[in-house]
Design a protein around this motif. Structure first.
Motif, PDB file in Angstrom:
ATOM      1  N   CYS A  42       0.809  -1.223   0.000  1.00  0.00           N
ATOM      2  CA  CYS A  42       0.000   0.000   0.000  1.00  0.00           C
ATOM      3  C   CYS A  42       0.842   1.274   0.000  1.00  0.00           C
ATOM      4  O   CYS A  42       0.362   2.324  -0.414  1.00  0.00           O
ATOM      5  CB  CYS A  42      -0.906   0.000   1.217  1.00  0.00           C
ATOM      6  N   GLU A  43       2.047   1.214   0.483  1.00  0.00           N
ATOM      7  CA  GLU A  43       2.943   2.361   0.651  1.00  0.00           C
ATOM      8  C   GLU A  43       2.335   3.453   1.538  1.00  0.00           C
ATOM      9  O   GLU A  43       2.670   4.621   1.430  1.00  0.00           O
ATOM     10  CB  GLU A  43       3.392   2.923  -0.695  1.00  0.00           C
ATOM     11  N   HIS A  44       1.432   3.025   2.436  1.00  0.00           N
ATOM     12  CA  HIS A  44       0.821   3.924   3.422  1.00  0.00           C
ATOM     13  C   HIS A  44       0.957   3.381   4.836  1.00  0.00           C
ATOM     14  O   HIS A  44       0.364   3.925   5.763  1.00  0.00           O
ATOM     15  CB  HIS A  44      -0.672   4.123   3.121  1.00  0.00           C
ATOM     16  N   GLY A  45       1.683   2.255   5.000  1.00  0.00           N
ATOM     17  CA  GLY A  45       1.886   1.680   6.318  1.00  0.00           C
ATOM     18  C   GLY A  45       0.728   0.854   6.834  1.00  0.00           C
ATOM     19  O   GLY A  45       0.701   0.483   8.002  1.00  0.00           O
ATOM     20  N   VAL A  46      -0.219   0.530   5.970  1.00  0.00           N
ATOM     21  CA  VAL A  46      -1.422  -0.174   6.408  1.00  0.00           C
ATOM     22  C   VAL A  46      -1.324  -1.683   6.215  1.00  0.00           C
ATOM     23  O   VAL A  46      -1.745  -2.451   7.070  1.00  0.00           O
ATOM     24  CB  VAL A  46      -2.663   0.367   5.651  1.00  0.00           C
ATOM     25  N   CYS A  47      -0.731  -2.139   5.132  1.00  0.00           N
ATOM     26  CA  CYS A  47      -0.815  -3.564   4.772  1.00  0.00           C
ATOM     27  C   CYS A  47       0.206  -4.448   5.491  1.00  0.00           C
ATOM     28  O   CYS A  47      -0.023  -5.634   5.668  1.00  0.00           O
ATOM     29  CB  CYS A  47      -0.698  -3.749   3.269  1.00  0.00           C
ATOM     30  N   GLY A  48       1.335  -3.903   5.896  1.00  0.00           N
ATOM     31  CA  GLY A  48       2.333  -4.672   6.618  1.00  0.00           C
ATOM     32  C   GLY A  48       3.292  -5.470   5.754  1.00  0.00           C
ATOM     33  O   GLY A  48       4.196  -6.119   6.276  1.00  0.00           O
ATOM     34  N   ALA A  49       3.136  -5.451   4.441  1.00  0.00           N
ATOM     35  CA  ALA A  49       4.010  -6.240   3.563  1.00  0.00           C
ATOM     36  C   ALA A  49       5.470  -5.810   3.667  1.00  0.00           C
ATOM     37  O   ALA A  49       6.370  -6.618   3.453  1.00  0.00           O
ATOM     38  CB  ALA A  49       3.534  -6.140   2.116  1.00  0.00           C
ATOM     39  N   CYS A  50       5.708  -4.568   4.020  1.00  0.00           N
ATOM     40  CA  CYS A  50       7.072  -4.026   4.057  1.00  0.00           C
ATOM     41  C   CYS A  50       7.699  -4.103   5.437  1.00  0.00           C
ATOM     42  O   CYS A  50       8.760  -3.502   5.678  1.00  0.00           O
ATOM     43  CB  CYS A  50       7.061  -2.579   3.581  1.00  0.00           C
ATOM     44  N   THR A  51       7.102  -4.848   6.349  1.00  0.00           N
ATOM     45  CA  THR A  51       7.591  -4.895   7.731  1.00  0.00           C
ATOM     46  C   THR A  51       8.994  -5.492   7.812  1.00  0.00           C
ATOM     47  O   THR A  51       9.270  -6.549   7.248  1.00  0.00           O
ATOM     48  CB  THR A  51       6.628  -5.707   8.610  1.00  0.00           C
ATOM     49  N   VAL A  52       9.863  -4.784   8.509  1.00  0.00           N
ATOM     50  CA  VAL A  52      11.223  -5.227   8.822  1.00  0.00           C
ATOM     51  C   VAL A  52      11.433  -4.993  10.315  1.00  0.00           C
ATOM     52  O   VAL A  52      10.587  -4.398  10.980  1.00  0.00           O
ATOM     53  CB  VAL A  52      12.288  -4.462   8.005  1.00  0.00           C
ATOM     54  N   LEU A  53      12.547  -5.448  10.825  1.00  0.00           N
ATOM     55  CA  LEU A  53      12.910  -5.138  12.205  1.00  0.00           C
ATOM     56  C   LEU A  53      13.990  -4.065  12.194  1.00  0.00           C
ATOM     57  O   LEU A  53      14.964  -4.170  11.444  1.00  0.00           O
ATOM     58  CB  LEU A  53      13.434  -6.377  12.930  1.00  0.00           C
ATOM     59  N   ILE A  54      13.810  -3.056  12.991  1.00  0.00           N
ATOM     60  CA  ILE A  54      14.827  -2.025  13.199  1.00  0.00           C
ATOM     61  C   ILE A  54      15.204  -2.107  14.666  1.00  0.00           C
ATOM     62  O   ILE A  54      14.360  -1.886  15.544  1.00  0.00           O
ATOM     63  CB  ILE A  54      14.311  -0.615  12.833  1.00  0.00           C
ATOM     64  N   ASP A  55      16.448  -2.462  14.903  1.00  0.00           N
ATOM     65  CA  ASP A  55      16.928  -2.690  16.265  1.00  0.00           C
ATOM     66  C   ASP A  55      15.986  -3.642  17.014  1.00  0.00           C
ATOM     67  O   ASP A  55      15.673  -3.431  18.193  1.00  0.00           O
ATOM     68  CB  ASP A  55      17.107  -1.371  17.014  1.00  0.00           C
ATOM     69  N   GLY A  56      15.520  -4.672  16.317  1.00  0.00           N
ATOM     70  CA  GLY A  56      14.719  -5.717  16.926  1.00  0.00           C
ATOM     71  C   GLY A  56      13.232  -5.456  17.034  1.00  0.00           C
ATOM     72  O   GLY A  56      12.492  -6.296  17.523  1.00  0.00           O
ATOM     73  N   ARG A  57      12.773  -4.286  16.590  1.00  0.00           N
ATOM     74  CA  ARG A  57      11.360  -3.923  16.676  1.00  0.00           C
ATOM     75  C   ARG A  57      10.777  -3.798  15.280  1.00  0.00           C
ATOM     76  O   ARG A  57      11.433  -3.277  14.365  1.00  0.00           O
ATOM     77  CB  ARG A  57      11.150  -2.581  17.394  1.00  0.00           C
ATOM     78  N   THR A  58       9.538  -4.243  15.111  1.00  0.00           N
ATOM     79  CA  THR A  58       8.916  -4.145  13.794  1.00  0.00           C
ATOM     80  C   THR A  58       8.708  -2.688  13.405  1.00  0.00           C
ATOM     81  O   THR A  58       8.427  -1.835  14.256  1.00  0.00           O
ATOM     82  CB  THR A  58       7.548  -4.869  13.756  1.00  0.00           C
ATOM     83  N   ALA A  59       8.864  -2.446  12.113  1.00  0.00           N
ATOM     84  CA  ALA A  59       8.649  -1.110  11.558  1.00  0.00           C
ATOM     85  C   ALA A  59       8.214  -1.256  10.109  1.00  0.00           C
ATOM     86  O   ALA A  59       8.597  -2.214   9.427  1.00  0.00           O
ATOM     87  CB  ALA A  59       9.929  -0.279  11.646  1.00  0.00           C
ATOM     88  N   ARG A  60       7.451  -0.300   9.658  1.00  0.00           N
ATOM     89  CA  ARG A  60       7.024  -0.253   8.263  1.00  0.00           C
ATOM     90  C   ARG A  60       8.118   0.451   7.464  1.00  0.00           C
ATOM     91  O   ARG A  60       8.347   1.644   7.637  1.00  0.00           O
ATOM     92  CB  ARG A  60       5.709   0.510   8.108  1.00  0.00           C
ATOM     93  N   SER A  61       8.774  -0.288   6.596  1.00  0.00           N
ATOM     94  CA  SER A  61       9.883   0.299   5.850  1.00  0.00           C
ATOM     95  C   SER A  61       9.413   1.277   4.780  1.00  0.00           C
ATOM     96  O   SER A  61      10.202   2.085   4.310  1.00  0.00           O
ATOM     97  CB  SER A  61      10.764  -0.790   5.235  1.00  0.00           C
ATOM     98  N   CYS A  62       8.137   1.237   4.422  1.00  0.00           N
ATOM     99  CA  CYS A  62       7.623   2.205   3.447  1.00  0.00           C
ATOM    100  C   CYS A  62       7.428   3.576   4.082  1.00  0.00           C
ATOM    101  O   CYS A  62       7.386   4.582   3.377  1.00  0.00           O
ATOM    102  CB  CYS A  62       6.322   1.719   2.811  1.00  0.00           C
ATOM    103  N   LEU A  63       7.294   3.625   5.399  1.00  0.00           N
ATOM    104  CA  LEU A  63       7.079   4.886   6.110  1.00  0.00           C
ATOM    105  C   LEU A  63       8.342   5.412   6.779  1.00  0.00           C
ATOM    106  O   LEU A  63       8.324   6.486   7.369  1.00  0.00           O
ATOM    107  CB  LEU A  63       6.004   4.714   7.194  1.00  0.00           C
TER     108      LEU A  63
END
Length: 162
Positions: A42-63
């Motif tokens: 979605c590139e709006h942070g809604v769908c979760g497809a772009c989720t990665v971990l940043i310092d061990g915590r989930t984050a939306r990489s599109c946002l």
């Protein structure tokens, strides 16, 4: 446009690049590092497809802008399998429990469940369902994903002797 220097670790490997401040982390991973496992939906942070971990915590990489992760450790879906390609416990359980179909949402789901299992080695079904509310899937109905997370949790506890 001016560029900024970023230095970060991705999947245990150090990278330094000059990037435009507006470059998303998702685009940085996909286009600068050729790590295409992180999907853009979605590139709006809604769908979760772009989720990665940043310092061990989930984050939306599109946002998240690439410049925001300067000095951070980013973990992507590519890090889950072993170097020889063997699936990790969660990936194997997802395969066995039919937790994926088309696979588009799978990288984000795997990273979300990775954080859950790192933080909570014995999640309940409700725990799993709650964290998955941030990941949209149009194919599976989520049941297989939930079963896979619970199975992976059980196997991981057995491996640790708990």
């Amino acid at each position: 446009m001016d560029k900024r220097s970023v230095s970060l670790r991705v999947n245990g490997r150090q990278y330094e690049r000059e990037v435009e401040p507006r470059l998303s982390l998702a685009d940085f991973l996909r286009h600068e590092l050729d790590l295409t496992g992180t999907h853009l939906g979605c590139e709006h942070g809604v769908c979760g497809a772009c989720t990665v971990l940043i310092d061990g915590r989930t984050a939306r990489s599109c946002l998240t802008f690439a410049v925001q992760v300067d000095g951070c450790e980013v973990t992507t879906v590519e890090s889950l399998a072993s170097p020889d390609g063997a699936l990790n416990v969660l990936q194997q359980a997802m395969r066995e429990k039919h937790g994926l179909q088309c696979g588009f949402c799978t990288p984000g789901v795997l990273m979300t469940l990775t954080e859950l299992l790192n933080d909570n080695p014995d999640p309940t079904e409700d725990d799993v369902r709650t964290v998955l509310t941030g990941n949209l899937c149009r194919c599976t109905g989520y049941s297989g994903m939930v079963e896979a997370a619970l199975e992976a949790s059980r196997r991981m506890r057995e491996q640790r002797g708990n």
